[in-house]
Design a protein around this motif. Structure first.
Motif, short mmCIF file in Angstrom:
data_model
loop_
_atom_site.label_atom_id
_atom_site.label_comp_id
_atom_site.label_asym_id
_atom_site.label_seq_id
_atom_site.Cartn_x
_atom_site.Cartn_y
_atom_site.Cartn_z
N VAL A 137 -13.04 -2.31 -2.85
CA VAL A 137 -14.10 -1.43 -2.37
C VAL A 137 -15.12 -1.05 -3.44
O VAL A 137 -14.94 -0.08 -4.19
CB VAL A 137 -13.55 -0.14 -1.71
N HIS B 257 0.86 -1.19 0.00
CA HIS B 257 0.00 0.00 0.00
C HIS B 257 0.90 1.24 0.00
O HIS B 257 1.55 1.55 1.01
CB HIS B 257 -0.91 0.01 1.23
N GLU C 157 -4.25 4.82 4.95
CA GLU C 157 -4.65 5.09 3.56
C GLU C 157 -6.02 5.75 3.43
O GLU C 157 -6.43 6.13 2.33
CB GLU C 157 -4.60 3.78 2.76
C1 GLC Z 1 -10.16 -2.14 2.83
C2 GLC Z 1 -9.66 -0.72 3.02
C3 GLC Z 1 -8.66 -0.35 1.95
C4 GLC Z 1 -7.59 -1.39 1.78
C5 GLC Z 1 -8.24 -2.75 1.57
C6 GLC Z 1 -7.21 -3.87 1.47
O1 GLC Z 1 -10.97 -2.18 1.70
O2 GLC Z 1 -10.74 0.17 2.92
O3 GLC Z 1 -8.09 0.89 2.30
O4 GLC Z 1 -6.80 -1.06 0.66
O5 GLC Z 1 -9.09 -3.05 2.67
O6 GLC Z 1 -7.90 -5.10 1.29
#
Ligand code: GLC
Length: 427
Positions: free
Chosen positions: A185, A34, A45
């Motif tokens: 998401v 990330h 994030e």
């Molecule tokens: C969730 C978080 C996101 C992250 C993801 C990783 O969706 O909102 O920020 O990147 O998990 O699986």
């Protein structure tokens, strides 16, 4: 291109799934990365949303975004040292900033900040270290004007879906063979129809016929993605994605975050948990603003890699479901008639006992081939002659390899049915 119906599409990808997924099923272990403008902010994030930035203020991080030269190569080098077989990079997270030379999204790392194509550097580093390549691609977008309007305005939805398709077409057209597309998401739309996923994924698969796609564009696609836990997804391929600290995917600028990072044994326990149920582990790092690997990740991941060098036979490759085992043995992994006992606490009296294996044992040994003696009756196995110290000097997780005459029948609780319910399983 002629678009298939959902039924025909799902049949067609099911027909090629084994061929496309074989390497992934045997790889077991990957690195999630990330990295983005949120790394500069240093408050995980979701900072843009949770700290309620307006777009103009948040965009200021773009010019401060300064990955040092060779940062992606540092990630790939550590992934390789950790025994990981693939990597997945956030090419564009919810903040909407693209880490590649995008002609579709001018808000990118070539027009701002480093003025470099970080995705290019990432794929080059993966190939240098012989790691399969995954692109994380968020459906949610807090920067694009239609990123939220799409939820209630049909024209905005059309524009935004076309935008998402164009972004992913760039990624899957301009960087050679890409192995995994990792959507994330599905908000604000919550359906594959809302995202036009059926059309988009067919377009993308036509560009990369061998690609593997996760379940987060709201079509089942190739694998499930339990997040923050290691729960198997019944009846399908699955990969547990885990942060490095149970806290945050993106970098957190605090010296107090380090103690929450995992140690090598905790990572091995996660690896065992996914392996015993034939899943994968995608373990995350959140590089610092300059792209450096978080220091607390280096030593544990390197130790896990050293352990895997000696014991990888019990993790990589085609595994079968494995049974629980007794206290001494915190569980096992299995390949047909071979069971690998993972011993987290090594006995100091030279023996340990495992109940439930009913099939005749042919051989007991350490992974270095050291033979072990054993006794077996209808209730239990007792392994003798184990060395006083665990054979594993790295993490003290010693593996004992048991070769049975056939796929072992595992029957617990026949003497105390009320205890175990006499469950009969053929594992
Ligand atoms: C969730 C978080 C996101 C992250 C993801 C990783 O969706 O909102 O920020 O990147 O998990 O699986």
């Amino acid at each position: 291109m002629t678009l298939l119906s959902k039924k025909d599409y799902e049949q067609s990808i099911a027909a090629t799934r084994d061929a496309r997924m074989n390497w992934w099923r045997e790889a077991r272990f990957g690195m999630f990365v990330h990295y983005g403008l949120y790394s500069v902010r240093g408050r995980m994030e979701w900072a843009m949303a949770l700290e309620n930035y307006n777009i103009a203020d948040y965009e200021k991080y773009a010019d401060r975004f300064a990955p040092k030269p060779g940062a992606p190569r540092e990630w790939a080098k550590l992934a390789k040292a950790a025994g990981m077989k693939y990597m997945v990079l956030t090419t564009r997270h919810h903040e909407g900033f693209s880490l590649w030379d995008s002609k579709v999204n001018p808000y990118n790392s070539v027009n701002y900040g480093p003025r470099r194509d970080i995705v290019r550097e990432f794929v080059d580093a993966c190939r240098e270290y012989d790691l399969k390549i995954g692109f994380y691609s968020s459906l949610m977008d807090w920067h694009h004007p239609d990123g939220w309007k799409c939820a209630f305005d049909a024209a905005a939805r059309k524009r935004f879906n076309d935008y998402l398709t164009a972004l992913n077409v760039e990624l899957l057209s301009n960087y050679g063979k890409i192995d995994i597309l990792w959507y994330d998401v599905s908000a604000p739309m919550e359906s594959w129809e809302g995202w036009d996923s059926l059309e988009r994924n067919q377009i993308l698969r036509a560009l990369q016929p061998d690609i593997i796609i996760n379940n987060r564009s709201k079509l089942d696609e190739d694998f499930g993605t339990p997040e923050g836990h290691l729960t198997p997804v019944p009846g399908r391929d699955w990969e547990a994605c885990m942060t490095y600290n149970d806290l945050s995917w993106g970098y957190v600028d605090s010296k107090q975050a380090a103690p929450y990072g995992y140690n090598a044994n905790r990572i091995l326990k996660m690896l065992w948990n996914v392996s015993k149920a034939r899943g994968n582990l995608l373990l995350n790092i959140g590089p610092a603003p300059d792209g450096s690997v978080p220091k607390e990740a280096i030593e544990p991941l390197t130790k896990v890699g050293q352990w895997l060098e000696q014991n990888g036979e019990a993790v990589y490759g085609k595994l079968d479901d494995s049974a629980r085992a007794s206290f001494w043995v915190r569980g096992s992994t299995r390949k047909k008639n071979v069971v690998y006992l993972w011993n987290w606490i090594w006995p100091d009296d030279g023996e340990f006992t495992v109940g439930g294996y009913r099939t005749k044992l042919q051989k007991a040994e350490l992974l270095d081939g050291t033979p072990l003696t054993f006794e077996q009756d209808e209730w239990r196995l007792t392994i003798h002659g184990v060395p006083e110290k665990s054979p594993d000097p790295v993490c003290n997780v010693g593996i004992v390899k048991l070769t049975f005459e056939s796929e072992p029948e595992f029957l617990m609780g026949t003497r105390f049915p009320q205890l175990h319910g006499g469950t009969k399983v053929l594992w």
